[in-house]
Design a protein around this motif. Sequence first.
Motif, mmCIF file in Angstrom:
data_model
loop_
_atom_site.group_PDB
_atom_site.id
_atom_site.type_symbol
_atom_site.label_atom_id
_atom_site.label_comp_id
_atom_site.label_asym_id
_atom_site.label_seq_id
_atom_site.Cartn_x
_atom_site.Cartn_y
_atom_site.Cartn_z
ATOM 1 N N ALA A 14 45.025 32.301 50.635
ATOM 2 C CA ALA A 14 44.059 33.391 50.808
ATOM 3 C C ALA A 14 44.090 34.311 49.589
ATOM 4 C CB ALA A 14 44.365 34.180 52.068
ATOM 5 N N ALA A 15 42.909 34.658 49.098
ATOM 6 C CA ALA A 15 42.820 35.504 47.902
ATOM 7 C C ALA A 15 42.570 36.971 48.236
ATOM 8 C CB ALA A 15 41.713 34.984 46.991
ATOM 9 N N THR A 16 42.106 37.231 49.472
ATOM 10 C CA THR A 16 41.797 38.611 49.869
ATOM 11 C C THR A 16 42.451 38.916 51.213
ATOM 12 O OG1 THR A 16 39.802 38.004 51.082
ATOM 13 C CG2 THR A 16 39.519 38.524 48.723
ATOM 14 N N ILE A 17 42.512 40.200 51.523
ATOM 15 C CA ILE A 17 43.035 40.607 52.824
ATOM 16 C C ILE A 17 42.194 39.993 53.936
ATOM 17 C CG2 ILE A 17 43.349 42.573 54.379
ATOM 18 C CD1 ILE A 17 44.184 44.210 51.901
ATOM 19 N N ARG A 18 40.881 40.034 53.788
ATOM 20 C CA ARG A 18 39.982 39.468 54.811
ATOM 21 C C ARG A 18 40.311 38.006 55.081
ATOM 22 N NH1 ARG A 18 37.958 41.186 58.552
ATOM 23 N NH2 ARG A 18 39.136 39.503 59.402
ATOM 24 N N ALA A 19 40.474 37.224 54.027
ATOM 25 C CA ALA A 19 40.768 35.797 54.180
ATOM 26 C C ALA A 19 42.116 35.595 54.872
ATOM 27 C CB ALA A 19 40.751 35.104 52.824
ATOM 28 N N LEU A 20 43.095 36.414 54.537
ATOM 29 C CA LEU A 20 44.410 36.297 55.172
ATOM 30 C C LEU A 20 44.327 36.637 56.654
ATOM 31 C CD1 LEU A 20 47.459 35.801 54.859
ATOM 32 C CD2 LEU A 20 47.682 38.257 54.472
ATOM 33 N N LEU A 21 43.624 37.712 56.998
ATOM 34 C CA LEU A 21 43.487 38.093 58.403
ATOM 35 C C LEU A 21 42.770 37.009 59.201
ATOM 36 C CD1 LEU A 21 42.644 41.886 58.075
ATOM 37 C CD2 LEU A 21 44.851 40.830 58.589
ATOM 38 N N LEU A 44 37.343 47.710 52.695
ATOM 39 C CA LEU A 44 37.806 47.129 51.438
ATOM 40 C C LEU A 44 38.497 45.777 51.618
ATOM 41 C CD1 LEU A 44 39.264 50.332 49.750
ATOM 42 C CD2 LEU A 44 37.015 49.288 49.410
ATOM 43 N N TRP A 45 38.685 45.329 52.857
ATOM 44 C CA TRP A 45 39.407 44.087 53.102
ATOM 45 C C TRP A 45 38.756 42.884 52.429
ATOM 46 C CZ3 TRP A 45 40.556 44.471 59.062
ATOM 47 C CH2 TRP A 45 41.477 45.492 59.283
ATOM 48 N N LEU A 46 37.446 42.872 52.350
ATOM 49 C CA LEU A 46 36.746 41.730 51.771
ATOM 50 C C LEU A 46 36.981 41.627 50.267
ATOM 51 C CD1 LEU A 46 34.880 39.379 52.445
ATOM 52 C CD2 LEU A 46 32.945 40.878 52.029
#
Length: 65
Positions: A14-21, A44-46
């Motif tokens: 995952a490269a972003t917080i959104r992707a990790l979540l 800002l998660w995206l």
Amino acid sequence: MTLTVNGEQYTTAAATIRALLDELNVDDDRVIVLLNDVPVAQKLWLTAELAAADRLELLEFVGGG
């Protein structure tokens, strides 16, 4: 890359917080994210990018009575 998520080592692409979540199936409405001890606003998660060795704390709200 390897991150620390809630004190545990976690390997992800995952490269972003959104992707990790999304990968962790976290409910957006019930979590606050701290990235390297700094709160990150949900809007800002995206765009908030992750880097190797980042530390994330996912604080989940739990209701009760």
